[in-house]
Write a protein that holds these residues in place. Structure first.
Motif, PDB file in Angstrom:
ATOM      1  N   GLU A  32      46.631  52.764  46.915  1.00  0.00           N
ATOM      2  CA  GLU A  32      46.601  53.196  45.507  1.00  0.00           C
ATOM      3  C   GLU A  32      46.064  54.623  45.342  1.00  0.00           C
ATOM      4  N   LYS A  74      40.775  46.036  49.911  1.00  0.00           N
ATOM      5  CA  LYS A  74      39.860  45.268  49.061  1.00  0.00           C
ATOM      6  C   LYS A  74      39.423  43.995  49.790  1.00  0.00           C
ATOM      7  N   GLN A  92      38.545  51.313  47.513  1.00  0.00           N
ATOM      8  CA  GLN A  92      38.632  49.914  47.086  1.00  0.00           C
ATOM      9  C   GLN A  92      37.390  49.113  47.466  1.00  0.00           C
ATOM     10  N   THR A 132      35.335  47.514  44.407  1.00  0.00           N
ATOM     11  CA  THR A 132      35.938  46.338  43.766  1.00  0.00           C
ATOM     12  C   THR A 132      35.767  45.089  44.648  1.00  0.00           C
ATOM     13  N   GLN A 173      33.478  41.754  43.581  1.00  0.00           N
ATOM     14  CA  GLN A 173      34.050  40.398  43.556  1.00  0.00           C
ATOM     15  C   GLN A 173      33.144  39.419  44.312  1.00  0.00           C
ATOM     16  N   GLN A 188      41.175  49.481  38.676  1.00  0.00           N
ATOM     17  CA  GLN A 188      40.353  48.282  38.847  1.00  0.00           C
ATOM     18  C   GLN A 188      38.851  48.601  38.873  1.00  0.00           C
ATOM     19  N   THR A 189      38.534  49.722  39.477  1.00  0.00           N
ATOM     20  CA  THR A 189      37.127  50.156  39.513  1.00  0.00           C
ATOM     21  C   THR A 189      36.654  50.457  38.093  1.00  0.00           C
ATOM     22  N   HIS A 235      37.766  49.257  35.375  1.00  0.00           N
ATOM     23  CA  HIS A 235      37.645  48.007  34.629  1.00  0.00           C
ATOM     24  C   HIS A 235      36.297  47.336  34.940  1.00  0.00           C
ATOM     25  N   LEU A 236      35.950  47.310  36.235  1.00  0.00           N
ATOM     26  CA  LEU A 236      34.689  46.677  36.635  1.00  0.00           C
ATOM     27  C   LEU A 236      33.472  47.481  36.185  1.00  0.00           C
TER      28      LEU A 236
END
Ligand code: BGC
Length: 328
Positions: free
Chosen positions: A56, A210, A236, A239, A243, A264-265, A267-268
């Protein structure tokens, strides 16, 4: 003139006619490989070689490079191994040099073969721009990317600023044989070494995935159940760590700092599972490396380092930027 003579002349003309078109189109076929795609004539053919093709983070670098390539009428070829692997990546570099690209944009790799290839490119007059990771003492022309040591220092300073009391940090790193990861760890270690209350308990590798980061975080928590925080050094890792920390439902608060601002980062960061992240600017890296290559092709003088920014981002910064609509 008899028939035989006419036939000879006809065959000779046919041969010359074929020869002419063979030379013409033979040359064009060669050009197709280099600069002509679907009848569009490009000014240059550059290759961008990533650490991992579908990663990504690298896709964002590619995006920036493609935009700059469009602006400058460059045919940009994006290459790289399916899974991060130094040797595979170096083979792509070798191939690009052999096919005589006009410029090579590549992640620097601390390996003797990289030095040899940078030399080979230099001998053949192919400029080399390192992106994301530099090998400053090779024959590359310039580097475009973060100051990775500084990124590590920024992460370390954030841990100092945002935590109280004794801290035991687990580091999840992308790869042990990637220089930028090494520099980010070194910067972090140097920064926290000033503070006696902060200790690094251990380091595990994520292989820049991830799932690898989850496995690494899990291993660290198993080995050091008293961990109070994590530092993830590749895009990654944060993230993956978050999790695992969430899954473990650990009672005490575990501090998580990552790197990069992939969706995603972010968002977290917004939900509070990641406390902070050191933002890099991969789009700018891609864009500026093509721009720098154009300058090199024009014979203009360029500085050997073009550092793109890095900065620590918190939830509040993100919310402020989201309000302004300026998050990138
Ligand atoms: C690094 C890249 C790496 C990527 C992996 C980034 O933080 O700068 O070198 O390939 O993470 O996802």
């Amino acid at each position: 003139m008899n028939v035989k003579k006419w036939l000879k002349i006809f065959l000779l003309l046919l041969f010359l006619f074929n020869l002419f078109f063979m030379l013409l189109y033979g040359k064009k076929t060669f050009d197709v490989e280099n600069r002509t795609i679907s009848n569009h004539q490009y000014d240059y053919h550059f290759a961008l070689i990533s650490e991992e093709l579908d990663n990504e983070y690298w896709k964002v670098i590619k995006h920036g490079a493609v935009d700059a390539a469009k602006k400058h009428n460059v045919y940009l070829e994006y290459l790289g191994p399916k899974q991060a692997d130094n040797y595979e990546q170096l083979k792509f570099m070798d191939k690009a040099i052999t096919t005589k690209v006009d410029g090579l944009i590549v992640q620097g790799i601390a390996h003797p073969y990289f030095y040899q290839l940078a030399h080979k490119a230099f001998e053949r007059g192919i400029p080399v721009v390192t992106v994301d990771t530099d090998i400053a003492d090779s024959e590359r022309n310039l580097f475009v990317g973060s100051d990775n040591y500084l990124a590590g220092v920024q992460a370390g300073n954030a841990v100092i600023k945002n935590t109280k009391g004794n801290q035991y940090i687990g580091i999840v790193t992308g790869r042990l044989d990637a220089l930028n990861q090494e520099q980010r760890i070194k910067g972090f270690m140097d920064a926290v070494s000033e503070e006696k209350r902060i200790k690094v308990a251990g380091i595990e590798v994520s292989s820049i995935t991830k799932s690898g980061a989850m496995q690494a975080a899990y291993e660290l928590l198993k080995k050091f159940p008293y961990l109070t925080g994590f530092y993830g050094t590749s895009a990654q890792d944060g993230t993956g760590i978050a999790q695992v920390v969430n899954q473990f439902q650990i009672k005490k608060k575990i501090y998580v700092i990552g790197i990069d601002g992939l969706p995603q980062t972010m968002h977290l960061l917004e939900t509070g599972s990641i406390d902070a992240t050191v933002i890099q600017y991969p789009y700018e890296m891609g864009y500026q490396s093509v721009e720098a290559m154009i300058q090199l092709k024009k014979g203009n003088k360029v500085e050997p380092f073009k550092h793109t920014r890095t900065r620590v981002m918190y939830r509040e910064d993100m919310q402020r930027l989201l309000k302004k609509g300026s998050i990138k």
